[in-house]
Design an enzyme around this catalytic site. Sequence first.
Site, PDB file in Angstrom:
ATOM      1  N   ASN A  66      59.725 100.480  81.514  1.00 13.88           N
ATOM      2  CA  ASN A  66      60.324  99.507  80.591  1.00 13.88           C
ATOM      3  C   ASN A  66      59.717  99.794  79.223  1.00 13.88           C
ATOM      4  OD1 ASN A  66      60.919  97.227  79.068  1.00 13.88           O
ATOM      5  ND2 ASN A  66      60.435  95.761  80.684  1.00 13.88           N
TER       6      ASN A  66
ATOM      7  N   ARG B 231      64.602 100.849  81.950  1.00 10.93           N
ATOM      8  CA  ARG B 231      65.284  99.782  81.230  1.00 10.93           C
ATOM      9  C   ARG B 231      65.933 100.401  79.998  1.00 10.93           C
ATOM     10  NH1 ARG B 231      62.767  95.265  77.216  1.00 10.93           N
ATOM     11  NH2 ARG B 231      64.668  94.063  76.904  1.00 10.93           N
TER      12      ARG B 231
ATOM     13  N   HIS C 288      68.516  91.226  77.522  1.00  7.98           N
ATOM     14  CA  HIS C 288      67.601  90.655  78.529  1.00  7.98           C
ATOM     15  C   HIS C 288      68.354  90.335  79.818  1.00  7.98           C
ATOM     16  CE1 HIS C 288      65.130  89.007  74.912  1.00  7.98           C
ATOM     17  NE2 HIS C 288      64.506  90.068  75.388  1.00  7.98           N
TER      18      HIS C 288
ATOM     19  N   ARG D 273      61.982  88.167  64.661  1.00  9.50           N
ATOM     20  CA  ARG D 273      63.407  88.191  64.298  1.00  9.50           C
ATOM     21  C   ARG D 273      63.898  86.785  63.968  1.00  9.50           C
ATOM     22  NH1 ARG D 273      65.021  91.208  69.749  1.00  9.50           N
ATOM     23  NH2 ARG D 273      62.957  92.147  69.884  1.00  9.50           N
TER      24      ARG D 273
ATOM     25  N   GLU E 150      61.363  91.997  85.465  1.00  7.92           N
ATOM     26  CA  GLU E 150      62.406  92.977  85.121  1.00  7.92           C
ATOM     27  C   GLU E 150      62.189  94.277  85.887  1.00  7.92           C
ATOM     28  OE1 GLU E 150      61.366  92.240  80.942  1.00  7.92           O
ATOM     29  OE2 GLU E 150      63.491  92.357  80.460  1.00  7.92           O
TER      30      GLU E 150
HETATM   31  C1  LIG Z   1      66.430  93.011  73.841  1.00  2.89           C
HETATM   32  C2  LIG Z   1      65.088  92.541  73.419  1.00  2.89           C
HETATM   33  O1  LIG Z   1      64.972  91.782  72.499  1.00  2.89           O
HETATM   34  O2  LIG Z   1      64.054  92.975  74.153  1.00  2.89           O
HETATM   35  P1  LIG Z   1      62.504  92.628  73.907  1.00  2.89           P
HETATM   36  O3  LIG Z   1      62.348  91.164  74.085  1.00  2.89           O
HETATM   37  O4  LIG Z   1      61.779  93.422  74.975  1.00  2.89           O
HETATM   38  O5  LIG Z   1      62.166  93.053  72.502  1.00  2.89           O
HETATM   39 MG   LIG Z   2      60.387  91.694  77.420  1.00  2.57          MG
END
Ligand SMILES: CC(=O)OP(=O)(O)O
Ligand SMILES: [Mg+2]
Length: 402
Positions: free
Chosen positions: A10, A93, A182, A243, A386
């Site tokens: 992953n 992944r 996710h 983000r 996961e």
């Molecule tokens: C798709 C995504 O945001 O994955 P991660 O939470 O691992 O950054």
């Molecule tokens: Mg994660």
Amino acid sequence: MSQTRVLVLNSGSSSVKYQLLDMRDSSRLAMGLVERIGEQTSRLRHTALATGDTREQNGPIADHQAALKAVAEELAKDGLGLDSPELAAIGHRVVHGGMFFTEPTVIDDAVLTEIERLIPVAPLHNPANLTGIRTAMALRPDLPQVAVFDTAFHTTMPESAARYAIDVKIADRHRVRRYGFHGTSHAYVSRATAKLLGKAPEEVNVIVLHLGNGASASAVRGGRCVDTSMGLTPLEGLVMGTRSGDLDPAVIFHLQRVGGMSMDEIDTLLNKRSGLFGLCGDNDMREIRRRIDEGDEEARLAFDIYIHRLKKYIGAYYAVLGRVDAIAFTAGVGENAAPVREAAVAGLEELGLAVDGDLNAVRGDEPRLISPASARVAVAVVPTDEELEIATQTYALVGRGN
Ligand SMILES: CC(=O)OP(=O)(O)O
Ligand SMILES: [Mg+2]
Ligand SMILES: Nc1ncnc2c1ncn2[C@@H]1O[C@H](COP(=O)(O)OP(=O)(O)O)[C@@H](O)[C@H]1O
């Protein structure tokens, strides 16, 4: 010798999580994590489950290729190296699978090309996933390498949830639609939640809140995803570690036209310098809680904004599902941060939602209920896995006949 083992990689933007499993009983043989790849303070932590031994390596690991080589070396020290004849496949992944990949897929050149083509819509993730695949392929060119896509579970979303309200022709030409991410976690956790309630997945409606560094919510009706908070890219939806999640798209025009920022600068701003980090300078919920306990107002506001957005999605998915049997908290924040769980459902008693303070304070690795026995809707903490889900899907695809 029968091939019953699967190695799962992953690869995240700055980390690699891995597990080696024996699929006869889905038991873990080894697991580990490489963190802060590309920094001076990289760390590899490896555990061999047979002995319970954990080894740690500190010091710079330059890139994902170096990280995977280090992982292979650690596995070899336990006699579990990638040269093992018992290895059936390596499962990867892959975050963005676009419109075409709805199932786990054996990777060939065409699949690699497609994952590469999708880099612009998963710039933080698909490049790392590709490096993981290519490095593993170089180490074991004879083994099937399987991609398990974050987007796959969400392909059941109806068009009403998957489309943006923009010109259909332009959207179709550029494949602009909501894919969601996710998904491996949302699938695993929604099934585990049904099991916790003693029901079949088909019988229950669940809101899954995957709160890690990236964070997303999903509405799962009878085992099928009907809506999710991430969109074309993993930027939409909840407030995350770095983000922004949802914002008025005109913020982007404004920052460019009035703020004089370039598109690349705005991209970096929204993906890497926003969310909790942008709001208070920290993206780790543990640090934010510590600062709040010390009376830090900036951290308090960041937490409140995070919770406000989360609560809005709980309400939205309640409305989408009509009937909700359970809300499941998962991933780093969801599994560990009791104050987040408490705040997210506070005041939602009219919706049948409540958290029991004592149950919420319990820590553990097992799925557990945190709602009072009288509550109409179950609230649960359901640790995600996961890697196990990727191994299961990988082995189902390539392990037949073993
Ligand atoms: C798709 C995504 O945001 O994955 P991660 O939470 O691992 O950054
Ligand atoms: Mg994660
Ligand atoms: N004990 C804890 N209390 C609060 N938050 C935690 C705790 N442990 C981990 N976290 C949060 O979990 C986040 C990482 O979650 P994880 O699911 O591992 O993310 P990812 O897979 O996206 O890297 C950390 O950034 C941190 O905010």
